[in-house]
Structure formats: structure tokens, C-alpha cells
Enzyme design. Sequence first.
Site, PDB file in Angstrom:
ATOM      1  CG  HIS A 155       9.569  15.363  -7.969  1.00 36.11           C
ATOM      2  ND1 HIS A 155       9.360  14.791  -9.300  1.00 36.11           N
ATOM      3  CD2 HIS A 155       8.272  14.714  -7.203  1.00 36.11           C
ATOM      4  CE1 HIS A 155       8.920  14.079 -10.521  1.00 36.11           C
ATOM      5  NE2 HIS A 155       7.754  13.961  -8.664  1.00 36.11           N
ATOM      6  CG  HIS A 159       5.718  15.667  -3.268  1.00 35.02           C
ATOM      7  ND1 HIS A 159       6.409  13.946  -3.114  1.00 35.02           N
ATOM      8  CD2 HIS A 159       5.792  14.901  -4.959  1.00 35.02           C
ATOM      9  CE1 HIS A 159       6.494  13.431  -3.035  1.00 35.02           C
ATOM     10  NE2 HIS A 159       6.393  13.597  -4.697  1.00 35.02           N
ATOM     11  CD  GLU A 180       4.333 -14.719  -5.844  1.00 35.76           C
ATOM     12  OE1 GLU A 180       3.270 -15.702  -5.733  1.00 35.76           O
ATOM     13  OE2 GLU A 180       3.634 -13.761  -5.046  1.00 35.76           O
ATOM     14  CG  HIS A 219      -3.154 -21.216 -10.486  1.00 31.99           C
ATOM     15  ND1 HIS A 219      -5.259 -21.202  -9.488  1.00 31.99           N
ATOM     16  CD2 HIS A 219      -2.837 -21.886  -9.121  1.00 31.99           C
ATOM     17  CE1 HIS A 219      -3.962 -20.538  -8.752  1.00 31.99           C
ATOM     18  NE2 HIS A 219      -2.573 -21.156  -8.264  1.00 31.99           N
TER      19      HIS A 219
END
Length: 691
Positions: free
Chosen positions: A31, A274, A424, A486
Site C-alpha cells: 500500500h 491505495h 465489548e 444470551h
Amino acid sequence: MTSNPAQIATHMANALRVLAVDAVENARSGHPGAPMGMADMAQVLWNRHLRHNPSNPSWPDRDRFVLSNGHASMLLYALLHLTGYDLPMQELMAFRKLHSKTPGHPEVGVTPGVETTTGPLGQGLANAVGMALAEKHLALEFNREVDGQRFDIVDHFTYVFLGDGCLMEGISHEACSLAGTLRLSKLIALYDDNGISIDGHVQGWFTDDTPQRFAAYGWNVIAGVDGHNADAIDEALSSARSQARRPDGRPTLICCKTVIGQGSPNKAGSHDVHGAALGPAEVSATREALGWTAAPFEVPAELARLWDARQRGVTAERLWRSCFEAYRTSFPAEAAEFERRISGDLAPDYVDGLATLFETAAAKSDAIATRKASQNALDLLAPALPELFGGSADLTASNLTNFKTCVIAGRDTWGNHMSYGVREFGMAAVMNGIALHGGYLPYAGTFLTFSDYSRNAIRMAALMKLRVIHVFTHDSIGLGEDGPTHQSIEHVPSLRIIPNLDLWRPADGLETAVAWACAIERNDGPTVLALCRQNVPRLVDDAAIADRIRRGGYVLSDMAGAQAVIIATGSETALAIAAQATLATEGIATRVVSMPCTTVFDRQADDYRDMVLPPELPAVAVEAAHPDFWRKYVGRSGIVIGISTFGESAPARELYEHFGITWRQIAKAVRSLVHPSSRQTHPQLVSGAAG
């Protein structure tokens, strides 16, 4: 060489550009665009502001530099080479080649001077937040002032480069929102605002008002900086550093408007530059446009001299060490503790306290959830481990990650337990940054099913061999009424297959205490503790068994002339013991093997593993999780009792009955192995998905 400062700055930046172009061209992959676009930003930061020592990349009070947009790795490699790190030109020539020190994305532990492994976008930014958080709390904990004299042994900045991709990733919101709330003022981010990603110009999919977004987080924002004007970049960095020293200082985002592939006459400003080499014709045109006449992988001597930062680094570290020795004279105990913490060594008090920990855990006769057993262990461990830095993603009361003497971390006050909020993924990546910084041993909790949110950061911790501990509670259908959203099914086996990650699923209080000890003592990778919500009985009342538990799998209960082995983990281990008792009344002798950590067991010698799991004995494995993982232990002829569907909403006891994860089903499976003729009446047992 010109004497014009602006031209000198440009020539120095061009050295970065050309080295990136040469390396990518030589590798025929990489890159080049981002390194070329960020070269001016990097030149100003590394030569005018960054305090580092190439001769000692691990100097504790160095500034940290993180390249969050890690695909621009050649920018960092060029910086490290030019400033004097142990990264010779031959390594740049070996860019992206097998066993080189210059892999496609930066990897900590591979390349001297690389602070974190980056590539998955946004995580480097979150790591930088963790580093800045560690710096702030270590400063609050260790820095002193006596009679007007300050002893600031922890006083450094964390700088991070990032791009549009980092800001599009959701983790950037989680981490940067937290950084603003905590006022991590010595965190300075430089945004490479080039408007390009792989698919082209980003205005079709990314039109956020980034300055307003970060202002809303509580950041200090410096917008509209010309990313190719050295003096403008320098002024912005000086302003950021100055406000960081104020009582109300905030983290800073410097928005640098740049051109991707700056210097390439025909590809600059386009996505073509890129992620692909420029090609021979464009390389030649670029060198001509930049006025670069040196051969590939050559840097003119005068430019090399200007870049060399070794003497500056030695001087900076020497000043710090002089300060630290004065600190040691006034505060010898604190100095020794700081050095121990930075080295990662455990205190003698910890080792001395293990016997008490194990004896206390083994003595508790009441049924107890392993999440509570975990908190009990923390209560005993924490006084001997001031480096513990805990937390939870808004579930402290459920994960039980706090302990009796913990102090909640505040915006401007020291603490060793943090409320991360419902973040999280951000929490997991911030923990990685804390571990990388040094001085703290981070752990934090959430429900096991939400490990999916954290998973890539867990993987990065394993890749980087970080000492990080994840406390995942509510580990199965045993959590009950909250239902399948859950209830973890695939999570335990899927986490087990991440290389270099140890997952402990303990069965009772002593196994939980041992799991904590093993996680704390492990210094070459992360650990997951998978803990249950429901109460489980004490299975081991002899603390001497701790050494066997440490081996990951051991014979929990044996009978002479055993005809089969039952392997179990976690809350299902008690079911295996109950099945063993019932089978004994029928004249079928069995061995129960508890295997709280399969990876640790797998690292044992062959003779030990064969002793625990005799190859000639048929085996049944039971775990309230997807069954496929256990085939490696029971073989094709063995039986696995597990669950391969999603759960249901009901009390835990009803769910275990509904899904057939019971002592009766275990006993039935053993009978079918000992008396093969009975297997025909129980085809579901052969399939390995009972219920």
C-alpha cells in the site's frame, strides 16, 4: 542540500515516500498511497515531537506511536530505519517476504519499535486509548511531589495515525467515546483525511462530520490542517501538547487534509494508489516529480544524518533515568514496585498466597456458581497483585469482576476497576493497549455470548501473545430464562480453536482458583475464563489436587477396572460424577476426567495424556456446547453429549432436561459403549448431538 527549513522538511518526508514506493514495488504488493500521503505528518511528529530512543525501544517512559491504519506499514518501517532502530535496509528490501522483520502489517515483537500489531482497522486506535489510559493511571499511582519538587516518572504521550477506514469501524466510536469521557489528554490522534478507500472516493459511503463527532465525545479538535505543510502540522501538535497539560485537558484529534499518493504525478488522489504497486513507469515519474535522484533503497547521506535520532534518544532516556534515580532515593519502595510492574514479574506475596487461595477454595462446601468462585478468588488475589486492572462491559454485578478492595477508576482519580460501559469490542481492544503499555495486568468481563463482539480483539491478543484475561460468565443454557440470544452454544469450542488462546471452563471453586492462577502466571498469551451462572457443587476438597488441575485435564474420580472414560468440563462435571455413581451400582466401573482447559492438556507430554485418557478405553464427553470439538478426544466410536441447536427460554434445570444433558443420558451413553448391542436403541447417541 537547501538551507530552507520548509524544503528540508519536504526532502525528509520524500525519503519516507520513496522508501515506501521502492519497497512496495520490490515486493510487487503493498500500500504505497497512505505512506506517501502521511509522510509529512510523520516527518514532523518523529523529528520535532516524538520522544523515543531507537537504541532502547522498550524504554518505559518513551512516547508511544501507533499506526492504526496498518496497511501503511512501510511508513512505519521507513521511520524506524531512518531514525536508527535495528531495522537495516535489507529488511526494507525484504518487505512482505517470509521471515522478514517487515511483514505486510506491523507486528509487535517482530519489528523493533513497533508498539502494537495493526491491520484490522480501528483496533490500533483503541489500543492507543488503552495505552493512554495506562499512562494516566500509572502517573496517578506513582508520580510524586515533595516540597514543590515533582517526580514525574510516568509522563509521556500516545500518538496514533488513523484513516477513514478506522473511523468507519464501529470500534472507533466505542474507544473514542470512552477516551473523551475519561479525558485522556495525552492521547493525540492525527487523522489522515484523504477521502479515499479501496472502493474509491468515500463521499458515497462516509459523509460524517468527523470534527463535530469528536467534539461531541469531548475531544479537543483541531480541524482543517494542511497535511502537507510541516509548519501547520507542527503548530497543531504543539497546541495539542500544550492543552494536554491543563487541568481540563482533553484528547486531541488533528484533522490533516492530505492527498493519497502525494508525489505520484498520475495516481495521486485516486484509489489506484491505495493497495497496489505504482508500476515501473509511475515509479520513474514519481522520482522525477520529487526530484529524487538516489538509486532505489538509497538515502543521501545528509538526509540520513538529519533523520538519525539515536543521540537525541539516548539523551532523552538519560534525563529520565536521572529523574528516576532521584525518585528511587526518595521513594525506594515505589521505585522497586514500578520496576517490578513494568517487567511483568509477579510479587513474592502472590506466590506465597497461592496455598491459602487453594485451601480456601477447596474448603467451601456450599454449592456455588463459578462466577462467584471467581470473585472469591479475586478477593484473595488482589491484595498481592496491585497490577490487576479490572472491569466489565456494564455487567459488573453479573460478571462479579469487582473485589473487596477495588477502587473504581474515575476521570481524574486513580482506580483499578473500570466501568467500560456497553463497549465489548472497545473494551477488549483497550485491554490489549493496557497490556502492551505495561504496568498493569488487565482483565474484564461480559457474558460469554457477547464474546462475539470482542472476538477480533481476542484474536489480536493471541497473535500478540498478550497477558490479558477475559472473564466470560453465563457460559451456557444454564443461564436460563434470558433465552437463546444470551445462551452460548458455539462460543466455547470456537474460542478454543483460536491459536495461542487458553480457555478455562472450571467445574467448581478450586478449579476456578487454579484457572485464575494459571491465567495470571501466563506471560505468553491471553486467557478466557468461561464461568457459569448457576450453582454447582464442590467436587474437589483437597487443595493438593491444584497441581493436577494446572495440567488442564486430570483424573477427577477413578474406579478400579474402569471400562470407560467420561470427560466433562464446567457445570456438566457434576453430572458426570452422578452418572459414574449410578453406573457403579450396575457393575460398570468408569473414570471421570475433568478437563477445564483443553489447550493446556494438549501441551502435556504424550505419556501423561495417555495416562489420563487411556487409548484403549471408550470415551464419552459431555459439555453444554456444540459437540463437534470433542471428537478429537472420543474418536469416531466415542459419544459426545452436547447441544447443536440454539437454546430456549426456561429455567436452567428444565433446559438441561429438555436438551438431554443429564446424568441419565451420560449413563445411557456409557452403557451403549460397554454393551454395544444397546447402541442400536439409542441412535442419537452415536450422532453426537443428544437431545
